[in-house]
Design a protein around this motif. Sequence first.
Motif: not given
Length: 692
Positions: A118-139
């Motif tokens: 649902d939308l609440r879970q998709l918002r959670h997924l969005e934040l996880v994606v942002v976190r992992e993208f930023v981490k991978h970008h730094h890596m």
Amino acid sequence: MTQLPSALLSEASGVLLVITTAEEVAKRIESHLRNAGHPLRVAWITDLEDLQDVLQRNPPDLVLCDENARKAPAEKVIALANQMRPDLPVVVISNDHSVEDAVAALAAGAQDFVSYSDLRQLRHLELVVVREFVKHHHMRNLRLTQQRLADFESRHQQLTEGTADAVAHVQEGILANANLAFTHLIGYDEPAELAGQPLIDLVAPDQQSKIKERLRAVQKGKHNGEPLELVLVGRKGQVHVKAQLILGTQDGESVIELLIRAEGGKGRPASAQAAFHGRGMFSDALAEAAPADGKSMRTAMLLHIDSFDALEQRIGHADAQEVTSLLAETVHTRLGPQDQSFVFSTDELALLVQRPNYNEAEQFAEFLRKEISGHIFAARQHEAHISLTITVFPLGGQEAPEQVIRQLADEARKISARGGNQIVALGATAKANQVEREEARRAAQVKKAIEDNRLKLAYQSIASLEGESRSHFDVLVRMLDESGKELHAAEFLPAAQKFNLMRTIDRWVVARALGVIAKRAASKEASVLFVKLSEDTLKDNDGFITWLKALVQEQPLKSDEIVFEIQEVVIQNHVRKAKALTQALREMGAGLAVEHFGVGANSAQLMDHIPANFIKFHPSFTQKFSEKDTQKRLGDLVEAAKQHGLKTIVSHVEDAHVMARLWQMGVNFIQGYHVQEPEVVLLASDIAGGRG
């Protein structure tokens, strides 16, 4: 939501790979992320074979693996990613969510376990994606920085070993390493013989207190680089030297460099005594330069030292001027027998070089630029790295010397003020040659992209104004360059057309579009894909039909799954071939659309000769829609199309008012950014290519 993560995602040119059986899951995630402002490209695959193919050629920034993907179990996806791309984050997703599932996913090596129900879970997924993208970008940045540091240290080591100056590194009073010049200075044969020796043992007894005091002072940041008279003791007796102690770091630890300059400029090129002419003689030489004779040409160059004022502030006027002299000496040794060099100003040199053609002259300029940027210039008291902005003007024989000089100097100084360190070509000869070479370079880039599978497809919706439920998409070809930058068709197709690559590109796009259709065969209602064909392909009508028949034998087409688009002007030039192609396409279950329709003198008559399925109007109809004559012409052609049983499409629709008027006129479909920008939910193979 904060802006920082989005900015980082944009910098990373993010590619998100979704592994799931249902395409709708990938579309739902892509839609949520893009609506949230994240400029991502989303790819969709279904099995481990596709995953291996993507990881080999061009890995994404993040993998989302659906727990319910039957052909790609999460634990196997994680294992494969760890084996092929250890830094690639994998997040397990699911429609359901339980603590047990999350623990199992994390235990298998996933970065997280998230639901998309649902939308609440998709918002959670969005934040996880942002976190992992930023981490991978730094890596990725960390890996790149580590590589650059290793390259710099390797080059610095080579320069140290090759210089005539004696260099040794001291850590806590012990010699960590020394170059060959230092080794020979004190009578040793190999640098390894000195490693681990206390520096104090190599200093005369009456000098030891002085060197201890200076080492302590430099370690505290005092007297750094100041000259120091020393007497060293070697195997062959005492050596009187003038040394510098310079504080630095090596492998993250503090180190003091002991530097002893070679006496009398020993090690400088033999041409150091060469005479250099001034600006007036440069002008005279330009006036006397012979025009190109087919065997050779003369090219004027200006070498401008970037940020020379800052260099003077840092090392002083005397040493900065010595750097200019050393630069002149270095450049002089690279010149050919017919070349001339001139001192143009305090921070500029001028050259007049003779080469077989302009390309070789520009290659020589680029050689100088690269070599100087990697060179260390040792003045009396300081060392300096410099970069050059080089302006290049090939002489055709008609140019006024003062005009050439003014352009060379003005452009060099302007470009240098913006950062410099580049080559700039001036004059009509250079510009014509540059355009030709750029087209050839772009064509070679396209050819390599085809070989490396770095072309990809994007899809723009063609929306029905009659409420038709079946989706229609215009297939757009894009190219990823060597750095991963996405280029639109207009940026590379003109060069491809000039260098006869369009047939190859057309066949690549058609084959990939048929692959998309095959992959989506399980969907409830297959989409209609519109694929463009070039004039080169229509000229090769028989060959294309034979090739396409062989392709669709393996995967027969359903009715109207694919429609081929050809521009009206191309059809008008090859009517017989267009008729034959249209008939062959009908027999294979494909359709034809006449693109850029309506601007020819015989557009209405063309509908009598070519049994097309669609006509797509020229963009000028939308661009000039406010004009009454344009609306009348469009209305007449729409009516004629209805009489011939053809569906009509109007492209480049950017305005709601225009869309409403088109509906009133009876247009069947519209396309444009007002409707929808090109889709980015792609097959993973569509994004394969050379991203670093």
